[in-house]
Design a protein around this motif. Structure first.
Motif, PDB file in Angstrom:
ATOM      1  N   VAL A 126       0.923  -0.919   0.019  1.00  0.00           N
ATOM      2  CA  VAL A 126       0.096   0.159   0.159  1.00  0.00           C
ATOM      3  C   VAL A 126       0.890   1.266   0.167  1.00  0.00           C
ATOM      4  CG1 VAL A 126      -1.865   1.122   1.123  1.00  0.00           C
ATOM      5  CG2 VAL A 126      -1.884  -1.293   1.176  1.00  0.00           C
ATOM      6  N   HIS A 127       0.954   1.836  -1.100  1.00  0.00           N
ATOM      7  CA  HIS A 127       2.044   2.888  -1.229  1.00  0.00           C
ATOM      8  C   HIS A 127       1.323   4.373  -0.822  1.00  0.00           C
ATOM      9  CE1 HIS A 127       4.143   0.680  -4.465  1.00  0.00           C
ATOM     10  NE2 HIS A 127       5.156   0.798  -3.539  1.00  0.00           N
ATOM     11  N   GLY A 128       2.106   5.201  -0.145  1.00  0.00           N
ATOM     12  CA  GLY A 128       1.430   6.357   0.585  1.00  0.00           C
ATOM     13  C   GLY A 128       1.205   7.221  -0.639  1.00  0.00           C
ATOM     14  N   LYS A 129       0.384   8.296  -0.066  1.00  0.00           N
ATOM     15  CA  LYS A 129      -0.174   9.357  -0.963  1.00  0.00           C
ATOM     16  C   LYS A 129      -0.070  10.788  -0.385  1.00  0.00           C
ATOM     17  CE  LYS A 129      -4.028   6.826  -3.122  1.00  0.00           C
ATOM     18  NZ  LYS A 129      -5.384   6.528  -3.311  1.00  0.00           N
ATOM     19  N   ALA A 130       0.807  11.644  -1.276  1.00  0.00           N
ATOM     20  CA  ALA A 130       1.094  13.011  -0.683  1.00  0.00           C
ATOM     21  C   ALA A 130      -0.502  13.735  -0.527  1.00  0.00           C
ATOM     22  CB  ALA A 130       1.990  13.717  -1.631  1.00  0.00           C
ATOM     23  N   GLY A 131      -0.455  14.850   0.106  1.00  0.00           N
ATOM     24  CA  GLY A 131      -1.556  15.543   0.255  1.00  0.00           C
ATOM     25  C   GLY A 131      -1.456  16.806   0.991  1.00  0.00           C
ATOM     26  N   LYS A 132      -2.493  17.620   1.046  1.00  0.00           N
ATOM     27  CA  LYS A 132      -2.520  18.764   1.716  1.00  0.00           C
ATOM     28  C   LYS A 132      -2.760  18.793   3.157  1.00  0.00           C
ATOM     29  CE  LYS A 132      -2.453  21.562  -2.083  1.00  0.00           C
ATOM     30  NZ  LYS A 132      -1.348  22.266  -2.169  1.00  0.00           N
ATOM     31  N   ALA A 133      -1.865  19.418   4.012  1.00  0.00           N
ATOM     32  CA  ALA A 133      -1.732  19.490   5.395  1.00  0.00           C
ATOM     33  C   ALA A 133      -1.705  21.023   5.921  1.00  0.00           C
ATOM     34  CB  ALA A 133      -0.513  18.957   5.873  1.00  0.00           C
ATOM     35  N   ILE A 134      -2.110  21.043   6.953  1.00  0.00           N
ATOM     36  CA  ILE A 134      -2.031  22.608   7.443  1.00  0.00           C
ATOM     37  C   ILE A 134      -0.862  23.079   7.585  1.00  0.00           C
ATOM     38  CG2 ILE A 134      -2.620  24.062   9.391  1.00  0.00           C
ATOM     39  CD1 ILE A 134      -5.166  22.448  10.023  1.00  0.00           C
ATOM     40  N   ASP A 135      -0.426  24.331   7.320  1.00  0.00           N
ATOM     41  CA  ASP A 135       0.940  24.979   7.464  1.00  0.00           C
ATOM     42  C   ASP A 135       0.968  25.674   8.585  1.00  0.00           C
ATOM     43  OD1 ASP A 135       3.088  26.331   7.502  1.00  0.00           O
ATOM     44  OD2 ASP A 135       2.958  26.868   5.249  1.00  0.00           O
ATOM     45  N   ALA A 136       1.381  24.759   9.817  1.00  0.00           N
ATOM     46  CA  ALA A 136       1.129  25.572  11.203  1.00  0.00           C
ATOM     47  C   ALA A 136       1.711  26.801  11.241  1.00  0.00           C
ATOM     48  CB  ALA A 136       1.503  24.232  11.988  1.00  0.00           C
ATOM     49  N   GLY A 137       3.043  26.793  10.732  1.00  0.00           N
ATOM     50  CA  GLY A 137       3.653  28.075  10.838  1.00  0.00           C
ATOM     51  C   GLY A 137       3.020  29.219  10.401  1.00  0.00           C
ATOM     52  N   GLN A 138       2.275  29.058   9.149  1.00  0.00           N
ATOM     53  CA  GLN A 138       1.929  30.205   8.499  1.00  0.00           C
ATOM     54  C   GLN A 138       0.351  30.392   8.985  1.00  0.00           C
ATOM     55  OE1 GLN A 138       3.255  32.303   6.227  1.00  0.00           O
ATOM     56  NE2 GLN A 138       5.100  31.076   6.858  1.00  0.00           N
ATOM     57  N   SER A 139      -0.337  29.532   9.679  1.00  0.00           N
ATOM     58  CA  SER A 139      -1.631  29.392  10.238  1.00  0.00           C
ATOM     59  C   SER A 139      -2.272  30.273  11.335  1.00  0.00           C
ATOM     60  CB  SER A 139      -2.531  28.141  10.108  1.00  0.00           C
ATOM     61  OG  SER A 139      -2.104  27.310   8.844  1.00  0.00           O
ATOM     62  N   THR A 140      -1.015  30.390  12.268  1.00  0.00           N
ATOM     63  CA  THR A 140      -1.363  30.634  13.613  1.00  0.00           C
ATOM     64  C   THR A 140      -2.155  32.307  13.621  1.00  0.00           C
ATOM     65  OG1 THR A 140       0.811  31.751  13.706  1.00  0.00           O
ATOM     66  CG2 THR A 140       0.397  29.531  14.661  1.00  0.00           C
ATOM     67  N   HIS A 141      -1.734  33.212  12.783  1.00  0.00           N
ATOM     68  CA  HIS A 141      -2.326  34.492  12.736  1.00  0.00           C
ATOM     69  C   HIS A 141      -3.839  34.375  12.558  1.00  0.00           C
ATOM     70  CE1 HIS A 141      -2.784  38.724  12.727  1.00  0.00           C
ATOM     71  NE2 HIS A 141      -3.264  38.766  11.468  1.00  0.00           N
ATOM     72  N   ALA A 142      -3.856  33.582  11.524  1.00  0.00           N
ATOM     73  CA  ALA A 142      -5.483  33.174  10.935  1.00  0.00           C
ATOM     74  C   ALA A 142      -6.087  32.922  11.911  1.00  0.00           C
ATOM     75  CB  ALA A 142      -5.257  32.728   9.564  1.00  0.00           C
ATOM     76  N   VAL A 143      -5.831  31.961  12.699  1.00  0.00           N
ATOM     77  CA  VAL A 143      -6.482  31.136  13.618  1.00  0.00           C
ATOM     78  C   VAL A 143      -6.839  32.048  14.849  1.00  0.00           C
ATOM     79  CG1 VAL A 143      -6.497  29.166  15.259  1.00  0.00           C
ATOM     80  CG2 VAL A 143      -5.664  28.995  12.857  1.00  0.00           C
ATOM     81  N   GLU A 144      -5.715  32.787  15.301  1.00  0.00           N
ATOM     82  CA  GLU A 144      -6.011  33.788  16.241  1.00  0.00           C
ATOM     83  C   GLU A 144      -6.829  34.935  15.877  1.00  0.00           C
ATOM     84  OE1 GLU A 144      -2.027  35.471  17.426  1.00  0.00           O
ATOM     85  OE2 GLU A 144      -1.365  33.594  17.433  1.00  0.00           O
ATOM     86  N   GLN A 145      -7.197  35.324  14.703  1.00  0.00           N
ATOM     87  CA  GLN A 145      -7.989  36.288  14.124  1.00  0.00           C
ATOM     88  C   GLN A 145      -9.383  35.921  14.253  1.00  0.00           C
ATOM     89  OE1 GLN A 145      -6.331  39.466  14.548  1.00  0.00           O
ATOM     90  NE2 GLN A 145      -7.879  39.890  13.366  1.00  0.00           N
ATOM     91  N   ALA A 146      -9.249  34.538  13.920  1.00  0.00           N
ATOM     92  CA  ALA A 146     -10.630  33.809  13.645  1.00  0.00           C
ATOM     93  C   ALA A 146     -11.349  33.673  15.170  1.00  0.00           C
ATOM     94  CB  ALA A 146     -10.535  32.545  13.074  1.00  0.00           C
ATOM     95  N   TYR A 147     -10.623  33.304  16.086  1.00  0.00           N
ATOM     96  CA  TYR A 147     -11.090  33.061  17.267  1.00  0.00           C
ATOM     97  C   TYR A 147     -11.741  34.423  17.887  1.00  0.00           C
ATOM     98  CZ  TYR A 147     -11.262  32.162  22.464  1.00  0.00           C
ATOM     99  OH  TYR A 147     -11.769  31.867  23.837  1.00  0.00           O
ATOM    100  N   ARG A 148     -10.907  35.299  17.655  1.00  0.00           N
ATOM    101  CA  ARG A 148     -11.366  36.674  18.152  1.00  0.00           C
ATOM    102  C   ARG A 148     -12.650  36.949  17.548  1.00  0.00           C
ATOM    103  NH1 ARG A 148      -9.192  42.626  19.007  1.00  0.00           N
ATOM    104  NH2 ARG A 148     -11.151  43.940  18.474  1.00  0.00           N
ATOM    105  N   THR A 149     -12.873  36.702  16.088  1.00  0.00           N
ATOM    106  CA  THR A 149     -14.142  36.999  15.362  1.00  0.00           C
ATOM    107  C   THR A 149     -15.435  35.939  15.973  1.00  0.00           C
ATOM    108  OG1 THR A 149     -12.896  37.676  13.551  1.00  0.00           O
ATOM    109  CG2 THR A 149     -15.091  36.664  13.071  1.00  0.00           C
ATOM    110  N   LEU A 150     -14.943  34.766  16.347  1.00  0.00           N
ATOM    111  CA  LEU A 150     -16.021  33.775  16.975  1.00  0.00           C
ATOM    112  C   LEU A 150     -16.502  34.449  18.176  1.00  0.00           C
ATOM    113  CD1 LEU A 150     -17.239  31.097  17.255  1.00  0.00           C
ATOM    114  CD2 LEU A 150     -15.092  30.083  18.332  1.00  0.00           C
ATOM    115  N   VAL A 151     -15.575  35.042  19.123  1.00  0.00           N
ATOM    116  CA  VAL A 151     -16.131  35.411  20.414  1.00  0.00           C
ATOM    117  C   VAL A 151     -16.939  36.723  20.310  1.00  0.00           C
ATOM    118  CG1 VAL A 151     -15.141  36.542  22.490  1.00  0.00           C
ATOM    119  CG2 VAL A 151     -14.217  34.602  21.599  1.00  0.00           C
ATOM    120  N   GLU A 152     -16.453  37.331  19.152  1.00  0.00           N
ATOM    121  CA  GLU A 152     -17.310  38.871  19.224  1.00  0.00           C
ATOM    122  C   GLU A 152     -18.490  38.589  18.622  1.00  0.00           C
ATOM    123  OE1 GLU A 152     -15.992  43.146  17.354  1.00  0.00           O
ATOM    124  OE2 GLU A 152     -14.621  41.520  16.881  1.00  0.00           O
ATOM    125  N   THR A 153     -18.550  37.710  17.442  1.00  0.00           N
ATOM    126  CA  THR A 153     -19.924  37.467  16.881  1.00  0.00           C
ATOM    127  C   THR A 153     -20.665  36.137  17.229  1.00  0.00           C
ATOM    128  OG1 THR A 153     -19.032  36.101  15.061  1.00  0.00           O
ATOM    129  CG2 THR A 153     -18.852  38.605  14.709  1.00  0.00           C
TER     130      THR A 153
END
Length: 282
Positions: A126-153
């Motif tokens: 069973v050969h493996g398959k490449a795929g899309k994964a979260i770029d953790a380093g580039q995603s932190t700011h977007a997630v922090e902003q999303a959390y603020r929006t979630l709390v606010e709205t």
């Protein structure tokens, strides 16, 4: 807390610090622990604020809001009912956030590692398959902003996070190596394991070997890791009463580990398919 002080649109002024904390909890308490939805390459995964190290710190927010503000513009403004806006304190545990993003992205099923499957009664690569994964380093700011929006709205709208192409940890070459060196020989024929002629059992690929042979990945390499419970079930009472003299001189019953240790060389051979458990290794 000065009159007219607001946090995310909620007026917390004109009372004590405890009053202000209660106002924040009343307004946002039902939102601060809501899961965040992350859009990853066309799929949606969720992370909880607790696991991701995200929080709304009411106490720190109120402490900041309660600081005396002697700015003449603000002082005069407060007399005329103008609002004083204070930013919410939302400290982020960056380490937990990174770990949560990697787990969310890695466990979403887009990347599959190479392995060997024995369940059909023969070894199947069973050969493996490449795929899309979260770029953790580039995603932190977007997630922090999303959390603020979630709390606010209060609306957990999916936030699109940057992705990166992740290669399988186990390569095709490693799967092929494991097939050639272990899996194919192991499933090539039936194998006999015994201590002596009176205590022996035959195991066939179709009915027995497929039930306990397994491989697992360790640092990108495949190693055999049998299901010893299933193996014990297969040989049953075959070795009841047989004792092995251990290195310390004690005699103890045959274990599944003993059986597999004897089996392994026979499984890797296409010609010598008889495994003998040595009851007196000394």
């Amino acid at each position: 807390v000065p009159k007219g002080t607001t946090v995310l649109g909620v007026d917390i002024g004109g009372g004590t610090r405890d009053d202000a904390v209660k106002k924040l909890d009343d307004a946002f308490g039902s939102r601060v622990d809501k899961p965040l939805k992350l859009a990853v390459g066309g799929r949606t995964v969720t992370v909880t604020p607790e696991n991701a190290g995200l929080q709304f710190d009411y106490q720190a927010t109120v402490s900041e809001a309660a600081k005396s503000d002697y700015n003449p513009v603000h002082v005069i403004g407060s007399l005329f009912g103008q609002k004083r806006v204070v930013e919410p304190a939302m400290p982020v545990d960056e380490e937990k956030l990174q770990a949560a993003l990697q787990q969310a992205g890695g466990g979403s099923g887009s990347v599959t590692d190479g392995t060997v499957d024995f369940s059909s009664g023969k070894a199947v690569a069973v050969h493996g398959k490449a795929g899309k994964a979260i770029d953790a380093g580039q995603s932190t700011h977007a997630v922090e902003q999303a959390y603020r929006t979630l709390v606010e709205t209060g609306a957990p709208a999916p936030v699109t996070v940057p992705t990166t192409t992740r290669q399988p940890a186990v390569s095709d070459a490693e799967v092929d190596r494991m097939m050639k060196e272990f899996a194919e020989p192991a499933m090539s024929d039936r194998v006999t394991v015994q201590t002596d002629a009176a205590h022996q059992v035959q195991l066939s690929p179709q009915n027995s070997l497929k039930k306990f042979l397994r491989v697992t990945a360790v640092d990108g390499k495949l190693v055999d890791k049998p299901d010893l419970g299933a193996l014990k079930e297969l040989y049953g009472h075959t070795f009841d009463g047989v004792l092995i003299t251990r290195g310390n001189g004690k005699k103890t019953p045959v274990t599944p580990e003993d059986v597999y240790a004897a089996l392994r060389p026979a499984l890797m051979s296409r010609t010598d398919r008889v495994a003998v458990i040595d009851t007196d290794p000394s």
